[in-house]
Design a protein around this motif. Structure first.
Motif, short mmCIF file in Angstrom:
data_model
loop_
_atom_site.label_atom_id
_atom_site.label_comp_id
_atom_site.label_asym_id
_atom_site.label_seq_id
_atom_site.Cartn_x
_atom_site.Cartn_y
_atom_site.Cartn_z
N LYS A 104 -37.25 -31.05 -14.06
CA LYS A 104 -38.28 -31.33 -15.07
C LYS A 104 -37.99 -30.64 -16.40
CE LYS A 104 -41.49 -27.69 -13.49
NZ LYS A 104 -40.87 -27.34 -12.22
N TYR A 105 -37.11 -29.63 -16.37
CA TYR A 105 -36.72 -28.98 -17.61
C TYR A 105 -35.60 -29.74 -18.32
CZ TYR A 105 -39.13 -25.09 -15.32
OH TYR A 105 -40.06 -24.30 -14.68
N VAL A 106 -35.04 -30.74 -17.65
CA VAL A 106 -33.89 -31.49 -18.18
C VAL A 106 -34.24 -32.93 -18.54
CG1 VAL A 106 -31.56 -32.33 -17.64
CG2 VAL A 106 -32.29 -30.08 -16.82
N MET A 107 -34.83 -33.64 -17.59
CA MET A 107 -34.97 -35.09 -17.69
C MET A 107 -35.75 -35.57 -18.91
SD MET A 107 -33.70 -37.53 -15.86
CE MET A 107 -33.42 -38.84 -17.05
N PRO A 108 -36.86 -34.94 -19.29
CA PRO A 108 -37.61 -35.46 -20.43
C PRO A 108 -36.79 -35.60 -21.71
CG PRO A 108 -38.94 -33.88 -19.24
CD PRO A 108 -37.56 -33.80 -18.65
N TYR A 109 -35.82 -34.71 -21.93
CA TYR A 109 -35.00 -34.78 -23.14
C TYR A 109 -34.09 -35.99 -23.15
CZ TYR A 109 -36.58 -30.00 -23.91
OH TYR A 109 -37.37 -28.89 -24.13
N PHE A 110 -33.77 -36.51 -21.95
CA PHE A 110 -32.92 -37.69 -21.84
C PHE A 110 -33.72 -38.98 -21.77
CE2 PHE A 110 -30.22 -34.21 -20.49
CZ PHE A 110 -29.00 -34.53 -21.06
N LEU A 111 -35.04 -38.86 -21.95
CA LEU A 111 -35.92 -40.02 -21.92
C LEU A 111 -36.64 -40.28 -23.24
CD1 LEU A 111 -37.54 -39.38 -18.42
CD2 LEU A 111 -36.24 -41.42 -19.02
N THR A 112 -36.89 -39.21 -24.00
CA THR A 112 -37.77 -39.30 -25.16
C THR A 112 -37.33 -40.36 -26.16
OG1 THR A 112 -38.38 -36.98 -24.95
CG2 THR A 112 -38.79 -38.02 -27.07
N ASP A 113 -36.10 -40.31 -26.61
CA ASP A 113 -35.64 -41.25 -27.63
C ASP A 113 -35.66 -42.68 -27.11
OD1 ASP A 113 -35.29 -39.20 -29.38
OD2 ASP A 113 -33.11 -39.09 -29.20
N PHE A 114 -35.29 -42.86 -25.86
CA PHE A 114 -35.25 -44.22 -25.29
C PHE A 114 -36.65 -44.82 -25.25
CE2 PHE A 114 -35.41 -47.16 -21.65
CZ PHE A 114 -34.42 -48.05 -22.03
N THR A 115 -37.63 -44.08 -24.76
CA THR A 115 -38.98 -44.61 -24.68
C THR A 115 -39.61 -44.78 -26.06
OG1 THR A 115 -39.85 -42.37 -24.30
CG2 THR A 115 -39.40 -43.73 -22.36
N ASN A 116 -39.27 -43.90 -27.00
CA ASN A 116 -39.79 -44.04 -28.36
C ASN A 116 -39.23 -45.28 -29.05
OD1 ASN A 116 -41.36 -41.75 -28.21
ND2 ASN A 116 -39.88 -40.42 -29.23
N GLN A 117 -37.96 -45.58 -28.75
CA GLN A 117 -37.33 -46.75 -29.36
C GLN A 117 -37.75 -48.06 -28.70
OE1 GLN A 117 -33.13 -45.92 -29.03
NE2 GLN A 117 -33.29 -44.02 -30.21
N ASN A 118 -38.25 -47.97 -27.48
CA ASN A 118 -38.61 -49.16 -26.71
C ASN A 118 -40.03 -49.02 -26.17
OD1 ASN A 118 -35.78 -50.52 -26.58
ND2 ASN A 118 -35.40 -48.43 -25.88
N GLN A 119 -40.99 -49.39 -27.01
CA GLN A 119 -42.39 -49.19 -26.68
C GLN A 119 -42.86 -50.04 -25.50
OE1 GLN A 119 -44.47 -46.88 -28.21
NE2 GLN A 119 -42.57 -46.17 -29.17
N GLY A 120 -42.08 -51.05 -25.14
CA GLY A 120 -42.46 -51.90 -24.01
C GLY A 120 -42.05 -51.34 -22.67
N VAL A 121 -41.41 -50.18 -22.65
CA VAL A 121 -40.98 -49.57 -21.40
C VAL A 121 -42.09 -48.67 -20.85
CG1 VAL A 121 -39.34 -47.99 -20.31
CG2 VAL A 121 -38.53 -49.69 -21.97
#
Length: 307
Positions: A104-121
């Motif tokens: 949980k200390y790692v994964m959010p950083y590898f998700l933030t940009d992707f979900t911000n760029q793709n609001q439909g996810v």
């Protein structure tokens, strides 16, 4: 019948959490609003959907049948929304990931940009123990999982994300004799372990066994946060992942104790079943990770290099 999609969503959340209070918190609604919608939904059925025994809410057998139907309806509505966005050229769909607790200390950083760029996810991330993570992979319940040790029993593909360093760690409010040699720490003081099956525990036990270290005093804690607080309080020492103690090191609550053979170094891996047919959303995320992981590491984990 004249129930609304909103009522179906509220009832489904109540069945999942078995609590009106928890459902209201999860849906960001007031408790009275959730209770009113549940009553309006119940009024359309002659058979009870829920019952309260003592102060505990229970879902009836009929209620579970309706909840299952509600889930199917909501899934179909979401599928329509995803298809609409896909026709517009947007990435849309669910992305399901299971993560071992320290991840949980790692994964959010590898998700933030992707979900911000793709609001439909729509992201679903389950943070749990290693056993449950492996089970979710075996049962094809997730697109990806984050683990530090790749399980041998599954045929998996993987992408290495970043190093996972484990150090011997103690509190700064010294509770023990400072004159004891570092080489005798394991033999003299309590060692705090994660639960059986944890990758961190396995690494710690392998290290101790490989060096024929005698460690007569053991304590077991079932979460990384509990383990961290116990070390801070001076209950004992532990071998812990560096990724989870950044703030405690910075604040001076914890200290790294140099010890021959440490740190132990593994890798955080994003894994998935080789036989799995990835959804368009999962494929898009995988391409994103392969292209962007180094940038993400440099932007968010540059502090890691000083240890």
């Amino acid at each position: 019948m004249n129930y609304t999609l909103h009522q179906l969503q509220i009832f489904l959340k109540i069945t999942q959490l078995k609590s009106i209070t928890k459902a209201s918190e999860a849906l960001f609604l007031s408790q009275p609003a959730v209770s009113i919608q549940l009553k309006k939904f119940q009024d359309q059925f002659s058979i009870p959907l829920t019952e309260v025994v003592g102060r505990q809410l229970y879902v009836t057998d009929f209620g579970w049948e309706i909840a299952e139907a509600a889930q199917k309806i909501i899934n179909e509505v979401q599928a329509i929304n995803y298809k609409t966005m896909s026709f517009k050229g947007q990435i849309a769909g669910r992305l399901k990931i299971s993560v071992v607790s320290t991840g949980k200390y790692v994964m959010p950083y590898f998700l933030t940009d992707f979900t911000n760029q793709n609001q439909g996810v729509d992201l679903i991330m389950d943070v749990t123990n290693k056993t449950s993570v492996i089970k979710s992979l075996e049962n094809n319940e997730v697109d990806f999982s984050l683990v530090s040790v790749v399980p041998d029993q599954l045929n998996l593909d993987r992408v290495e994300l970043m190093e996972n360093k484990l150090y011997l760690v103690g509190g700064t409010k010294e509770k023990f004799n400072k004159n004891v040699a570092k080489a005798k720490i394991f033999e003299t003081y309590p060692m705090l372990y994660r639960e059986d099956g944890s990758a961190t525990r396995n690494a710690m036990e392998s290290f101790i066994t490989s060096r024929n270290i005698s460690n007569p005093k053991k304590m077991e804690l079932t979460s990384n946060e509990a383990l961290k607080q116990a070390v801070i309080a001076g209950l004992g020492y532990s071998i812990m992942p560096l990724i989870g103690i950044k703030n405690e090191l910075k604040n001076g609550d914890l200290r790294i104790i140099p010890y021959k053979g440490l740190p132990l170094v593994t890798n955080w891996n994003l894994v998935w079943q080789k036989s799995k047919s990835l959804s368009p959303t999962a494929k898009a995320y995988l391409e994103f990770i392969k292209a962007e992981k180094q940038r993400i590491i440099e932007e968010n984990f540059n502090w890691y290099a000083q240890y």
